[in-house]
Enzyme design. Structure first.
Site, PDB file in Angstrom:
ATOM      1  N   LYS A 114      12.143  -9.922  -7.183  1.00 34.81           N
ATOM      2  CA  LYS A 114      11.575  -9.418  -5.869  1.00 34.81           C
ATOM      3  C   LYS A 114      11.037 -10.744  -5.114  1.00 34.81           C
ATOM      4  O   LYS A 114      11.331 -11.020  -3.964  1.00 34.81           O
ATOM      5  CB  LYS A 114      10.420  -8.568  -6.025  1.00 34.81           C
ATOM      6  N   LYS A 126       2.161  -9.740 -13.276  1.00 31.49           N
ATOM      7  CA  LYS A 126       1.339  -8.413 -13.119  1.00 31.49           C
ATOM      8  C   LYS A 126       0.437  -8.105 -13.912  1.00 31.49           C
ATOM      9  O   LYS A 126       0.351  -8.697 -15.052  1.00 31.49           O
ATOM     10  CB  LYS A 126       2.312  -7.081 -13.052  1.00 31.49           C
ATOM     11  N   GLY A 165      -3.439  -6.952  -4.793  1.00 33.01           N
ATOM     12  CA  GLY A 165      -3.519  -5.301  -4.865  1.00 33.01           C
ATOM     13  C   GLY A 165      -2.374  -4.973  -5.218  1.00 33.01           C
ATOM     14  O   GLY A 165      -1.035  -4.907  -5.499  1.00 33.01           O
ATOM     15  N   ASP A 166      -2.493  -3.514  -5.704  1.00 29.10           N
ATOM     16  CA  ASP A 166      -1.283  -2.499  -6.156  1.00 29.10           C
ATOM     17  C   ASP A 166      -2.038  -1.165  -6.219  1.00 29.10           C
ATOM     18  O   ASP A 166      -3.112  -1.005  -5.409  1.00 29.10           O
ATOM     19  CB  ASP A 166      -0.570  -3.022  -7.490  1.00 29.10           C
ATOM     20  N   ASN A 240      -1.839   2.510   0.609  1.00 28.86           N
ATOM     21  CA  ASN A 240      -1.371   1.387   1.414  1.00 28.86           C
ATOM     22  C   ASN A 240      -0.098   0.986   1.988  1.00 28.86           C
ATOM     23  O   ASN A 240       0.185   1.094   3.266  1.00 28.86           O
ATOM     24  CB  ASN A 240      -1.975  -0.175   0.671  1.00 28.86           C
TER      25      ASN A 240
HETATM   26  P1  NDP Z   1      -2.367   3.188  -3.048  1.00 28.25           P
HETATM   27  O1  NDP Z   1      -3.388   3.098  -4.270  1.00 28.25           O
HETATM   28  O2  NDP Z   1      -2.933   2.515  -1.969  1.00 28.25           O
HETATM   29  O3  NDP Z   1      -1.610   4.507  -3.209  1.00 28.25           O
HETATM   30  C1  NDP Z   1      -0.761   5.269  -4.053  1.00 28.25           C
HETATM   31  C2  NDP Z   1      -0.301   6.417  -3.379  1.00 28.25           C
HETATM   32  O4  NDP Z   1       0.469   6.950  -4.426  1.00 28.25           O
HETATM   33  C3  NDP Z   1      -1.632   7.505  -3.279  1.00 28.25           C
HETATM   34  O5  NDP Z   1      -1.322   8.359  -2.402  1.00 28.25           O
HETATM   35  C4  NDP Z   1      -1.658   8.064  -4.930  1.00 28.25           C
HETATM   36  O6  NDP Z   1      -2.103   9.395  -4.638  1.00 28.25           O
HETATM   37  C5  NDP Z   1       0.024   8.149  -5.044  1.00 28.25           C
HETATM   38  N1  NDP Z   1       0.137   7.902  -6.488  1.00 28.25           N
HETATM   39  C6  NDP Z   1      -0.175   7.062  -7.393  1.00 28.25           C
HETATM   40  N2  NDP Z   1       0.137   7.566  -8.558  1.00 28.25           N
HETATM   41  C7  NDP Z   1       0.782   8.575  -8.559  1.00 28.25           C
HETATM   42  C8  NDP Z   1       1.402   9.523  -9.370  1.00 28.25           C
HETATM   43  N3  NDP Z   1       1.381   9.076 -10.567  1.00 28.25           N
HETATM   44  N4  NDP Z   1       1.910  10.765  -8.972  1.00 28.25           N
HETATM   45  C9  NDP Z   1       1.565  11.071  -7.675  1.00 28.25           C
HETATM   46  N5  NDP Z   1       1.296  10.063  -6.729  1.00 28.25           N
HETATM   47  C10 NDP Z   1       0.747   9.107  -7.199  1.00 28.25           C
HETATM   48  O7  NDP Z   1      -0.867   2.054  -3.851  1.00 28.25           O
HETATM   49  P2  NDP Z   1       0.068   1.492  -2.841  1.00 28.25           P
HETATM   50  O8  NDP Z   1       0.425   2.200  -1.546  1.00 28.25           O
HETATM   51  O9  NDP Z   1      -0.501   0.111  -2.736  1.00 28.25           O
HETATM   52  O10 NDP Z   1       1.066   1.387  -3.990  1.00 28.25           O
HETATM   53  C11 NDP Z   1       2.210   2.515  -3.808  1.00 28.25           C
HETATM   54  C12 NDP Z   1       3.487   1.814  -4.343  1.00 28.25           C
HETATM   55  O11 NDP Z   1       3.890   0.764  -3.873  1.00 28.25           O
HETATM   56  C13 NDP Z   1       3.643   1.490  -5.923  1.00 28.25           C
HETATM   57  O12 NDP Z   1       4.589   1.806  -6.628  1.00 28.25           O
HETATM   58  C14 NDP Z   1       2.876   0.066  -5.700  1.00 28.25           C
HETATM   59  O13 NDP Z   1       3.542  -0.794  -7.051  1.00 28.25           O
HETATM   60  C15 NDP Z   1       4.125  -0.198  -4.551  1.00 28.25           C
HETATM   61  N6  NDP Z   1       3.795  -1.657  -3.966  1.00 28.25           N
HETATM   62  C16 NDP Z   1       2.868  -1.948  -3.394  1.00 28.25           C
HETATM   63  C17 NDP Z   1       2.661  -3.178  -2.609  1.00 28.25           C
HETATM   64  C18 NDP Z   1       1.277  -3.399  -2.199  1.00 28.25           C
HETATM   65  O14 NDP Z   1       1.340  -4.280  -1.599  1.00 28.25           O
HETATM   66  N7  NDP Z   1       0.276  -2.575  -2.056  1.00 28.25           N
HETATM   67  C19 NDP Z   1       3.707  -3.964  -2.600  1.00 28.25           C
HETATM   68  C20 NDP Z   1       4.892  -3.571  -3.116  1.00 28.25           C
HETATM   69  C21 NDP Z   1       5.126  -2.468  -3.940  1.00 28.25           C
HETATM   70  P3  NDP Z   1      -3.805   9.548  -5.423  1.00 28.25           P
HETATM   71  O15 NDP Z   1      -4.653   9.149  -4.420  1.00 28.25           O
HETATM   72  O16 NDP Z   1      -3.598  11.120  -5.525  1.00 28.25           O
HETATM   73  O17 NDP Z   1      -3.793   8.755  -6.523  1.00 28.25           O
HETATM   74  O1  2IT Z   2       4.352  -4.683  -6.195  1.00 26.95           O
HETATM   75  C1  2IT Z   2       3.964  -5.846  -5.372  1.00 26.95           C
HETATM   76  O2  2IT Z   2       4.811  -6.614  -4.939  1.00 26.95           O
HETATM   77  C2  2IT Z   2       2.737  -5.810  -5.033  1.00 26.95           C
HETATM   78  N1  2IT Z   2       1.783  -4.998  -5.670  1.00 26.95           N
HETATM   79  C3  2IT Z   2       2.101  -6.897  -4.368  1.00 26.95           C
HETATM   80  C4  2IT Z   2       2.033  -8.342  -5.072  1.00 26.95           C
HETATM   81  C5  2IT Z   2       1.279  -9.498  -4.369  1.00 26.95           C
HETATM   82  O3  2IT Z   2       1.082 -10.326  -4.761  1.00 26.95           O
HETATM   83  O4  2IT Z   2       1.095  -9.309  -3.085  1.00 26.95           O
END
Ligand code: NDP
Ligand code: 2IT
Length: 444
Positions: A114, A126, A165-166, A240
């Site tokens: 990525k 990570k 974050g993640d 997010n």
């Molecule tokens: P958040 O913690 O902000 O939100 C995660 C969301 O997904 C929540 O609504 C959560 O529900 C739900 N969720 C998490 N785990 C589960 C599960 N096991 N089953 C069902 N629902 C679930 O995380 P992000 O939005 O930051 O991340 C979401 C995805 O995007 C992840 O896969 C992450 O790795 C990926 N990602 C994030 C990036 C970033 O910049 N933040 C960048 C690229 C990828 P609940 O609140 O009930 O747990």
């Molecule tokens: O999965 C991802 O790319 C992230 N959670 C963001 C990683 C980052 O360094 O901004």
């Protein structure tokens, strides 16, 4: 046996009980066959694949912290520094009870390719912990974050490894971690991204993953002579990535009708009320059950079900393996045209195969959600020059990066005879740059 098959067997044997890591390695290596077969002699001699599937370093540590009642808890912390061929390790920190070494390795492995696709100088890493921030007080979260960083700070730095974050790690957690890093190391440096705007964060980083997902989807549709205008969209998750995917989809003229959390999902036929969703999730940190009190015409359903809704475009933005074969069959039956992954590996291998076989345009996470880490790299640039760019400047760079990623993966898919297969395109385009850098740097 082919080199790819040998390495897949080796990974399964050497990393037992890590099914997510196996899944990620299989997806990448299977789609690289055409490139690996063509370079087999050199890659075997250099043990290139053995090196690429082995993290450069993996750190596992104890994280003790005290809750509000005086009880001590012990969580496990991880940081996997996977590959630094093209830049300092870069990747998020996941805080979720399901976290284990295999999950962090799958995420770190994906992150290598990525980050390469962004075109920016960032390697793959990570981290995370099985700590659950849900239901904890701010003080408990701070106690955990300070303890976590007290150990992690020994291994990271602005030019070494830059976490972000993640799942479960947002602005609050990054703030507490940053404060503890600065206190221990006595340096004010860009060691984390996703920071608050008052202490070195970048405008548009919060929005970047969700916005980027829509920018790349829009670029693909434009290239195909189509548009987002008037499309119906389903989104999973309510965090997010999901929130800012919904925001940009709406701005581009689409109607988003679903969101979900780990307890249930909402269907709002008139389109999600984003202000309500933000208040529930970003301000109150509450559950989606509350949504119907803002929108009486919407439905709340317990459990899983987002993919049963008839839509043109599906955007999984929650977690890994949340869209399986049965979900893919439902989506196809309902006429879905595009699936673009906001989360990391949200679709199972069987689901991807089924979608592609049925001519659904499928954009894999390592391309489609790269806008977040790309904007993190822009935050690093701003920290290095001790300046902050305007929202418009960061957003316009993000748009350029997402367009480039689409055209690069599209071109790679065509070059190797897999036109329209963006899984193959993304893996090849990401891999080629990493291999070039690894080869140039010798056996390290
Ligand atoms: P958040 O913690 O902000 O939100 C995660 C969301 O997904 C929540 O609504 C959560 O529900 C739900 N969720 C998490 N785990 C589960 C599960 N096991 N089953 C069902 N629902 C679930 O995380 P992000 O939005 O930051 O991340 C979401 C995805 O995007 C992840 O896969 C992450 O790795 C990926 N990602 C994030 C990036 C970033 O910049 N933040 C960048 C690229 C990828 P609940 O609140 O009930 O747990
Ligand atoms: O999965 C991802 O790319 C992230 N959670 C963001 C990683 C980052 O360094 O901004």
């Amino acid at each position: 046996m082919s080199y790819v098959d040998e390495i897949i067997d080796l990974v399964v044997k050497q990393n037992p009980n890590e099914p997510e890591f196996h899944q990620a390695v299989k997806e990448v290596l299977n789609s690289l066959r055409v490139v690996i077969d063509a370079n087999e002699e050199q890659f075997r001699r250099d043990a290139l694949l053995e090196r690429i599937v082995n993290p450069e370093r993996q750190i596992k540590f104890r994280v003790p912290w005290v809750d509000d009642k005086g009880q001590v808890h012990v969580n496990t912390g991880y940081r996997v520094q996977f590959n630094s061929a093209i830049g300092p390790y870069k990747g998020g920190i996941r805080l979720h009870p399901s976290v284990n070494l295999g999950i962090i390795k799958f995420l770190g492995f994906e992150q290598i390719f990525k980050n390469s696709l962004t075109g920016l100088p960032i390697g793959g890493g990570k981290g995370g912990s099985d700590f659950d921030p849900k239901g904890k007080s701010d003080r408990e979260v701070m106690a955990f974050c300070q303890s976590f960083m007290t150990e992690l700070c020994k291994y990271i730095g602005a030019d070494t490894d830059v976490p972000a974050g993640d799942i479960g790690t947002g602005a609050r957690e990054i703030g507490y971690m940053y404060g503890q890093y600065k206190r221990i190391k006595n340096v004010y440096e860009g060691v984390l991204t996703g920071k608050g705007l008052s202490y070195g964060g970048s405008l548009a980083r919060k929005q970047a993953t969700g916005y980027g997902l829509l920018y790349i989807t829009n670029e693909m549709l434009t290239t195909l002579g189509d548009t987002l205008q008037g499309k119906t969209v389903s989104v999973s998750g309510a965090g997010n990535v999901a929130i800012y995917a919904i925001e940009k989809a709406q701005q581009l003229g689409a109607k988003v009708v679903t969101a979900s959390d780990s307890n249930g999902w909402i269907y709002d036929p008139e389109g999600i009320d984003l202000a309500a969703l933000k208040e529930i999730k970003e301000v109150k940190r509450a559950r989606l059950t509350e949504y119907t009190s803002y929108r009486p015409n919407a439905e709340y359903h317990a459990g899983k079900g987002v993919w049963s809704v008839k839509v043109d475009i599906a955007l999984p933005c929650a977690t890994q393996n949340e869209l399986n074969l049965e979900d893919a069959m439902n989506l196809v039956e309902n006429g879905v045209q595009v699936v673009a992954e906001g989360a990391n590996m949200p679709s199972t291998a069987e689901a991807i195969e089924y979608l592609q076989k049925h001519n659904v345009r499928f954009l894999p996470g390592k391309a489609a959600n790269a806008g977040g880490v790309a904007t993190s790299a822009l935050e690093m640039s701003q920290n290095s020059e001790r300046l902050s760019w305007s929202f418009e400047e960061v957003d316009s760079k993000l748009q350029g990066i997402m367009k480039n990623i689409f055209h690069n993966i599209d071109a790679a898919s065509k070059k190797y005879g897999f036109e329209g297969n963006y899984v193959v395109g993304a893996n090849i385009a990401g891999f080629e740059k990493v291999v070039d850098a690894m080869t140039a740097q010798g056996i390290v």
